[in-house]
Design an enzyme around this catalytic site. Sequence first.
Site, PDB file in Angstrom:
ATOM      1  N   GLY A 187       0.816  -1.220   0.000  1.00 44.49           N
ATOM      2  CA  GLY A 187       0.000   0.000   0.000  1.00 44.49           C
ATOM      3  C   GLY A 187       0.843   1.261   0.000  1.00 44.49           C
TER       4      GLY A 187
ATOM      5  CG  ASP B 218       4.805   0.914   4.969  1.00 43.70           C
ATOM      6  OD1 ASP B 218       5.602   1.859   5.141  1.00 43.70           O
ATOM      7  OD2 ASP B 218       4.897  -0.176   5.551  1.00 43.70           O
TER       8      ASP B 218
ATOM      9  CB  SER C 290      -6.980   2.319   9.389  1.00 44.31           C
ATOM     10  OG  SER C 290      -6.058   2.172  10.439  1.00 44.31           O
ATOM     11  CB  THR C 291      -9.287   3.487   4.429  1.00 42.85           C
ATOM     12  OG1 THR C 291      -8.291   4.263   3.752  1.00 42.85           O
ATOM     13  CG2 THR C 291      -9.911   4.302   5.529  1.00 42.85           C
TER      14      THR C 291
HETATM   15  P1  ADP Z   1      -3.497   0.548   6.023  1.00 46.05           P
HETATM   16  O1  ADP Z   1      -2.700  -0.704   6.271  1.00 46.05           O
HETATM   17  O2  ADP Z   1      -3.341   1.582   7.118  1.00 46.05           O
HETATM   18  O3  ADP Z   1      -4.914   0.253   5.675  1.00 46.05           O
HETATM   19  P2  ADP Z   1      -2.819   1.003   3.192  1.00 46.05           P
HETATM   20  O4  ADP Z   1      -1.540   1.550   2.664  1.00 46.05           O
HETATM   21  O5  ADP Z   1      -3.187  -0.385   2.829  1.00 46.05           O
HETATM   22  O6  ADP Z   1      -2.743   1.236   4.778  1.00 46.05           O
HETATM   23  O7  ADP Z   1      -3.999   1.959   2.757  1.00 46.05           O
HETATM   24  C1  ADP Z   1      -4.261   3.217   3.311  1.00 46.05           C
HETATM   25  C2  ADP Z   1      -4.858   4.118   2.252  1.00 46.05           C
HETATM   26  O8  ADP Z   1      -3.811   4.647   1.448  1.00 46.05           O
HETATM   27  C3  ADP Z   1      -5.822   3.424   1.298  1.00 46.05           C
HETATM   28  O9  ADP Z   1      -7.004   4.204   1.229  1.00 46.05           O
HETATM   29  C4  ADP Z   1      -5.074   3.413  -0.029  1.00 46.05           C
HETATM   30  O10 ADP Z   1      -5.944   3.548  -1.124  1.00 46.05           O
HETATM   31  C5  ADP Z   1      -4.203   4.642   0.097  1.00 46.05           C
HETATM   32  N1  ADP Z   1      -3.001   4.698  -0.748  1.00 46.05           N
HETATM   33  C6  ADP Z   1      -2.329   3.701  -1.373  1.00 46.05           C
HETATM   34  N2  ADP Z   1      -1.276   4.193  -2.065  1.00 46.05           N
HETATM   35  C7  ADP Z   1      -1.272   5.553  -1.874  1.00 46.05           C
HETATM   36  C8  ADP Z   1      -0.466   6.642  -2.323  1.00 46.05           C
HETATM   37  N3  ADP Z   1       0.609   6.456  -3.107  1.00 46.05           N
HETATM   38  N4  ADP Z   1      -0.797   7.904  -1.916  1.00 46.05           N
HETATM   39  C9  ADP Z   1      -1.860   8.126  -1.110  1.00 46.05           C
HETATM   40  N5  ADP Z   1      -2.651   7.142  -0.652  1.00 46.05           N
HETATM   41  C10 ADP Z   1      -2.374   5.877  -1.037  1.00 46.05           C
END
Ligand code: ADP
Length: 182
Positions: free
Chosen positions: A38, A40, A123-124
């Site tokens: 994601g 991260d 978290s979404t």
């Molecule tokens: P968590 O484990 O906290 O749920 P995730 O990374 O899986 O974290 O998702 C958190 C949010 O970040 C999701 O809504 C996802 O769509 C979004 N996301 C993923 N990649 C990016 C990015 N490059 N920039 C901003 N938001 C992102």
Amino acid sequence: MKVKIGEAVLELVEGDITQQDTEAIVNAANEQLIPGGGVDGAIHRAGGPSIAEEARKYGRCPTGSAVITGAGNLKAKYVIHAVGPRYRDGKHGEPELLASAYRSALNICLEKGIDSVAFPSLSTGAYGYPLPEAARIALKTIISFLKEHGRPRLVRMVLFGKEAYQAYEEALKELAAREGLS
Ligand code: ADP
């Protein structure tokens, strides 16, 4: 969409957190502070290995809290690693833990004098928090923090995709109407 809270601005944009030029960006980290998927994964890929190396010094970061590192090759100066809760059924302290993750990141901004920060929607993604609820909690927490402290001067929520943007926009419209913000 944008609202003013005293001298501060809360802004919603659709985009990619790794491209933000705010002083700090927030990472949706895990308790182990080990690069995952994601947002991260995207931050560590774009920023390079120095971020994970620095984060490793902290060891663990409990859910609801946050730590800060440099930002490697990113435009931002800092990455604040905030750990939101995994969503189970909403009855295991998830709302409080989610609010606490946002507050912890904002408190780090105050301590470090960071005046602009961009958040992803904590978290979404993999952690499964329903978007409308997560949006309401995130925005309420940020608004009440800005009302109390007036800083950071810019808080930008960077929403990945239309669905996330629309959920946050709807929640912000409702809160802004209720709290008389424009
Ligand atoms: P968590 O484990 O906290 O749920 P995730 O990374 O899986 O974290 O998702 C958190 C949010 O970040 C999701 O809504 C996802 O769509 C979004 N996301 C993923 N990649 C990016 C990015 N490059 N920039 C901003 N938001 C992102």
